[in-house]
Design a protein around this motif. Structure first.
Motif, PDB file in Angstrom:
ATOM      1  N   VAL A  47      33.674  48.760  71.122  1.00  0.00           N
ATOM      2  CA  VAL A  47      34.321  48.352  69.876  1.00  0.00           C
ATOM      3  C   VAL A  47      34.929  49.576  69.199  1.00  0.00           C
ATOM      4  N   TYR A  48      36.182  49.449  68.833  1.00  0.00           N
ATOM      5  CA  TYR A  48      36.880  50.483  68.083  1.00  0.00           C
ATOM      6  C   TYR A  48      37.203  49.958  66.690  1.00  0.00           C
ATOM      7  N   TRP A  49      37.204  50.873  65.709  1.00  0.00           N
ATOM      8  CA  TRP A  49      37.475  50.516  64.323  1.00  0.00           C
ATOM      9  C   TRP A  49      38.666  51.311  63.788  1.00  0.00           C
ATOM     10  N   GLY A  50      39.407  50.667  62.880  1.00  0.00           N
ATOM     11  CA  GLY A  50      40.406  51.385  62.119  1.00  0.00           C
ATOM     12  C   GLY A  50      39.769  52.047  60.912  1.00  0.00           C
ATOM     13  N   LYS A  51      40.579  52.790  60.153  1.00  0.00           N
ATOM     14  CA  LYS A  51      40.062  53.525  58.998  1.00  0.00           C
ATOM     15  C   LYS A  51      40.162  52.731  57.710  1.00  0.00           C
ATOM     16  N   GLY A  52      40.820  51.589  57.737  1.00  0.00           N
ATOM     17  CA  GLY A  52      40.845  50.700  56.591  1.00  0.00           C
ATOM     18  C   GLY A  52      42.099  50.804  55.745  1.00  0.00           C
ATOM     19  N   THR A  53      42.358  49.704  55.024  1.00  0.00           N
ATOM     20  CA  THR A  53      43.458  49.663  54.056  1.00  0.00           C
ATOM     21  C   THR A  53      42.941  48.956  52.800  1.00  0.00           C
ATOM     22  N   LEU A  54      43.281  49.515  51.645  1.00  0.00           N
ATOM     23  CA  LEU A  54      42.728  49.003  50.393  1.00  0.00           C
ATOM     24  C   LEU A  54      43.562  47.846  49.865  1.00  0.00           C
ATOM     25  N   VAL A  55      42.869  46.769  49.524  1.00  0.00           N
ATOM     26  CA  VAL A  55      43.489  45.617  48.863  1.00  0.00           C
ATOM     27  C   VAL A  55      42.872  45.484  47.479  1.00  0.00           C
ATOM     28  N   THR A  56      43.712  45.496  46.469  1.00  0.00           N
ATOM     29  CA  THR A  56      43.238  45.352  45.098  1.00  0.00           C
ATOM     30  C   THR A  56      43.920  44.138  44.474  1.00  0.00           C
ATOM     31  N   VAL A  57      43.106  43.208  43.984  1.00  0.00           N
ATOM     32  CA  VAL A  57      43.636  41.994  43.358  1.00  0.00           C
ATOM     33  C   VAL A  57      43.289  42.028  41.881  1.00  0.00           C
ATOM     34  N   SER A  58      44.303  42.063  41.052  1.00  0.00           N
ATOM     35  CA  SER A  58      44.081  42.118  39.604  1.00  0.00           C
ATOM     36  C   SER A  58      44.015  40.704  39.025  1.00  0.00           C
TER      37      SER A  58
END
Length: 121
Positions: A109-120
């Motif tokens: 299994v390989y993982w990415g480093k992530g992306t931030l989602v912000t919902v106001s």
């Protein structure tokens, strides 16, 4: 080496939509299942959705009917269409993949480093 890179995160108002992408590259022979996970501040990383190579999908109850996972096997890319977003969807979104690497000669299994989602609100 194998790399997974997420993109498409950002700031959106409640009720809005975002589309995340996860591109896999490198010494890839084959990709089996892939998935999206998310981690909110001070919380554990939770499953959002998974998809098999043949397209079978599975969703967390909290996102059913709002999120759609898909993939393009020819491009080694997975997507997450997120509609009707809520403030509680705010998190870092990570993708993973069960990949056979030609470098290592095995599946892992390989993982990415992530992306931030912000919902106001």
């Amino acid at each position: 080496q194998v790399q997974l890179v997420e993109s498409g995160g950002g700031l959106v108002q409640a009720g809005g939509s975002l589309r995340l992408s996860c591109a896999a590259s490198g010494s890839i022979f084959s990709i089996n299942a892939m998935g999206w996970y998310r981690q909110a501040p001070w919380k554990q990383r939770d499953l959002v959705a998974t998809i098999t190579r043949s397209g079978n999908t599975n969703y967390a109850d909290s996102v059913k009917g709002r999120f759609t996972i898909s993939r393009d096997n020819a491009k080694n890319t997975m997507y997450l269409q997120m509609n009707s977003l809520k403030p509680e969807d705010t998190a870092v979104y990570y993708c993973n993949g069960f990949i056979f690497s030609t470098d290592s000669g095995n599946w892992r299994v390989y993982w990415g480093k992530g992306t931030l989602v912000t919902v106001s609100a």
